[in-house]
Design a protein around this motif. Structure first.
Motif, PDB file in Angstrom:
ATOM      1  N   HIS A  45      -9.389   4.116   3.735  1.00  0.00           N
ATOM      2  CA  HIS A  45      -8.758   4.899   2.825  1.00  0.00           C
ATOM      3  C   HIS A  45      -8.244   4.007   1.830  1.00  0.00           C
ATOM      4  N   PRO A  46      -8.095   4.300   0.326  1.00  0.00           N
ATOM      5  CA  PRO A  46      -7.800   3.425  -0.850  1.00  0.00           C
ATOM      6  C   PRO A  46      -6.542   3.008  -0.684  1.00  0.00           C
ATOM      7  N   LEU A  47      -5.628   3.607   0.101  1.00  0.00           N
ATOM      8  CA  LEU A  47      -4.195   2.992   0.108  1.00  0.00           C
ATOM      9  C   LEU A  47      -3.927   2.274   1.361  1.00  0.00           C
ATOM     10  N   ASN A  48      -4.839   1.953   2.043  1.00  0.00           N
ATOM     11  CA  ASN A  48      -4.916   0.841   3.108  1.00  0.00           C
ATOM     12  C   ASN A  48      -5.062  -0.488   2.593  1.00  0.00           C
ATOM     13  N   VAL A  49      -4.037  -1.201   2.550  1.00  0.00           N
ATOM     14  CA  VAL A  49      -4.430  -2.631   1.985  1.00  0.00           C
ATOM     15  C   VAL A  49      -4.161  -3.842   3.397  1.00  0.00           C
ATOM     16  N   SER A  50      -4.469  -3.440   4.345  1.00  0.00           N
ATOM     17  CA  SER A  50      -4.059  -4.160   5.342  1.00  0.00           C
ATOM     18  C   SER A  50      -5.323  -5.293   5.432  1.00  0.00           C
TER      19      SER A  50
END
Length: 588
Positions: A261-266
């Motif tokens: 998902h583009p909001l996942n910056v893990s």
């Protein structure tokens, strides 16, 4: 056919398991629960008795139940032999404790009445306070004496393990009580007596307070860790993050948020969230580790920039006096104990309210700008990880990144579930390269860092999916495998449809890395770090081992170009036969 009334107390124990919808039990046989064992196999109890899965070691038995629950949300009962069996099981119970998995563990003991003990064996297998072996890492335990007390203990244990925070429980069944004829008037409580106590959702005041904080925040970050235990939380969590433009850090003890998902910056190490002014931590176990992955912290674990920290979860409801798995204390801004899914839904309702504060044009513009910046970081990071994996495939020996990528290439069109990812190294590359997006498709690691988990837990997960077409995949590290290799016997006996991919680097890699680190710090020869941390001098042939247990195993893979074709062949065999297959990959 009508099931006859219980004759012995052990028959009533079987009736309790049936009442609580436990359709499978797992154990390594032991005389201290022979009364229950007889009731499980008694022909007159066939209509209600759970299926038995036999394991060759109690640590494997507990791990099987651990993986079964993570894959299905259903309970598998575990029986362990008096003291020696419980001691064998204790490591796996600790894993489940740290992993916050509810396990129903029943052990034999006694007879406590010394006048009823057989010479020698009953004496060495009777313990005072037998539950003391695990009492500091189970949620509740008991050693009841007598039939009525045991019924109450079983009922209480089942209720407590399912009440948040979830965790294992242990009840010792007295040898003599099991074998007694059922006393007049002894009966089970109603099935509803075990229904868990439920936590409420966020209250109105807390929702309003969080809404104000989220509206004011310039760089809000959502950290998740265990919320995906309930797969139904994933979709509303995604909707909440999208409605608010939240940066998401998934600590990954379950599949909490889609990795692609583009909001996942893990794992990105992005500067975009280094200035976070609000962090909402949802069921996060190691808060300092989570915060420290993107913020500079004081020695008290607080952000140096003064960011507000709000925690939602159950951690404070379950702490051990023995194990420090509760992690470092962080004096957060606000801590709330509430039902996870209901709380996410309550926040989502406010965030998506077309007449609410988050519908204002000014906020929407800020949200969209933030989301676009995060999406750019996400896209660039995944592209770089893919490049690194491709580059690794040019090496002479197979590298973990290339292997993980090629395994996915072979299974990407299947409905797969990762039952285990074997090690932190393999797990890290899986999260960077695989699209972990379907709720429940990634089950996480072992919880307690205890080796011997992976194969047993994967057998349990495969048993949970035995009757469907799901492809269960165990990315199995070799060191962990060698703790419990006899789990292969249960895998073969049950014909559980599991693809075991042995990631064989002939090392206890983590120990080798520590040895290299300390040698380097002391300016000593790091080339000696493999001594007593490797299997180089006496390598294990996992293919031959699997075949000796009757499991189909393909020739060992030693070249990166053979990984995908071999795994693909294994998948076809598994699908055609719905039986286990093993692939061994020799790698750096």
């Amino acid at each position: 056919m009508t099931t006859p009334a219980p004759t012995y107390f052990s028959d009533l124990v079987v009736e309790f398991l049936h009442q609580q919808d436990i359709d499978t039990v797992v154990f390594n046989p032991g005389a201290s629960f022979r009364g229950v064992h007889d009731s499980l196999v008694h022909a007159d109890n066939a209509a209600i008795a759970p299926e038995i899965v036999m394991a060759c070691h109690e640590e494997i038995a507990v791990a099987i139940a651990h993986g079964y629950h993570k894959a299905s949300g259903r309970h598998m009962g575990v029986f362990v032999h008096a003291n020696v069996g419980l001691l064998h099981a204790s490591m796996a119970v600790f894993n489940a404790w740290c992993d916050r998995v509810p396990l129903f563990v029943l052990g034999g003991n006694g007879p406590v009445d010394a006048g009823k003990r057989r010479p020698w064996i009953d004496w060495i297998h009777t313990s005072q306070n037998i539950e003391s072996v695990v009492k500091d890492y189970v949620k509740w335990c008991d050693q009841p004496i007598g039939q009525r007390a045991t019924v109450e203990s079983l009922t209480r244990a089942f209720k407590l393990m399912n009440t948040p925070m979830h965790a294992p429980v242990f009840v010792a069944l007295d040898f003599d009580t099991q074998e007694q004829q059922l006393e007049e008037g002894v009966r089970l409580y109603p099935a509803t007596a075990t229904e868990p106590t439920l936590l409420p959702p966020l209250d109105r005041e807390t929702v309003d307070d969080l809404a104000r904080r989220l509206l004011a925040a310039r760089t809000p970050v959502l950290v998740v860790d265990f919320s995906g235990r309930d797969p139904e939380t994933v979709a509303p969590l995604v909707a909440l993050a999208e409605a608010l433009g939240l940066a998401v850090i998934d600590r990954g003890n379950r599949l909490n948020f889609p990795s692609n998902h583009p909001l996942n910056v893990s794992h990105t190490g992005t500067d975009e969230i280094a200035g976070a002014d609000l962090v909402i931590a949802l069921e996060v176990q190691d808060l300092v580790g989570a915060l420290g992955s993107f913020l500079s912290l004081t020695d008290q674990g607080l952000p140096e920039n003064g960011a507000d920290i709000v925690t939602i979860g159950f951690n404070d409801l379950l702490t051990s006096k023995w194990a420090a798995d509760y992690q470092q204390l962080v004096p957060v801004t606000r801590s709330v104990a509430a039902d996870t899914r209901a709380s996410v839904e309550a926040l989502r309702a406010v965030a998506e309210d077309p007449r609410g504060p988050f519908a204002a044009p000014g906020f929407i513009e800020r949200r969209d700008r933030r989301a676009a910046a995060l999406a750019d970081v996400h896209g660039r990071s995944r592209a770089e990880w893919a490049r690194q994996a491709e580059e690794s495939k040019q090496r002479e020996h197979i590298h973990v990144a290339g292997a993980v990528d090629e395994i996915h290439r072979a299974v990407r069109d299947e409905e797969w579930i990762l039952t285990n990812t074997g090690s932190l190294t393999v797990d890290g590359w899986v999260k960077k390269l695989w699209p972990l997006e379907r709720p429940g498709s990634y089950l996480g690691l072992n919880g307690g860092g205890g080796l011997g988990y992976g194969l047993g837990a994967s057998v349990g997960a495969a048993l949970a999916h035995r009757d469907d077409d799901t492809l269960c995949i165990d990315l199995q590290s070799d060191g962990d495998f060698l703790y419990t290799p006899s789990a292969l016997w249960t895998l073969a006996a049950q014909q559980a449809p599991l693809l075991v991919v042995v990631m064989n680097n002939r090392l206890y890699l983590n120990s080798t890395q520590h040895a290299q680190r300390i040698a380097g710090n002391r300016d000593r020869d790091i080339d000696r770090a493999h001594i007593a941390t490797s299997f180089y001098d006496n390598p294990v042939d996992f293919v031959t081992m699997a075949r000796s247990y009757g499991i189909h195993a393909l020739p060992r893979v030693e070249k990166i170009g053979d990984v995908a074709p071999t795994v693909g062949e294994a998948v076809r065999h598994l699908k055609n036969h719905r039986a286990p297959v093993l692939v061994e990959i020799l790698m750096d």
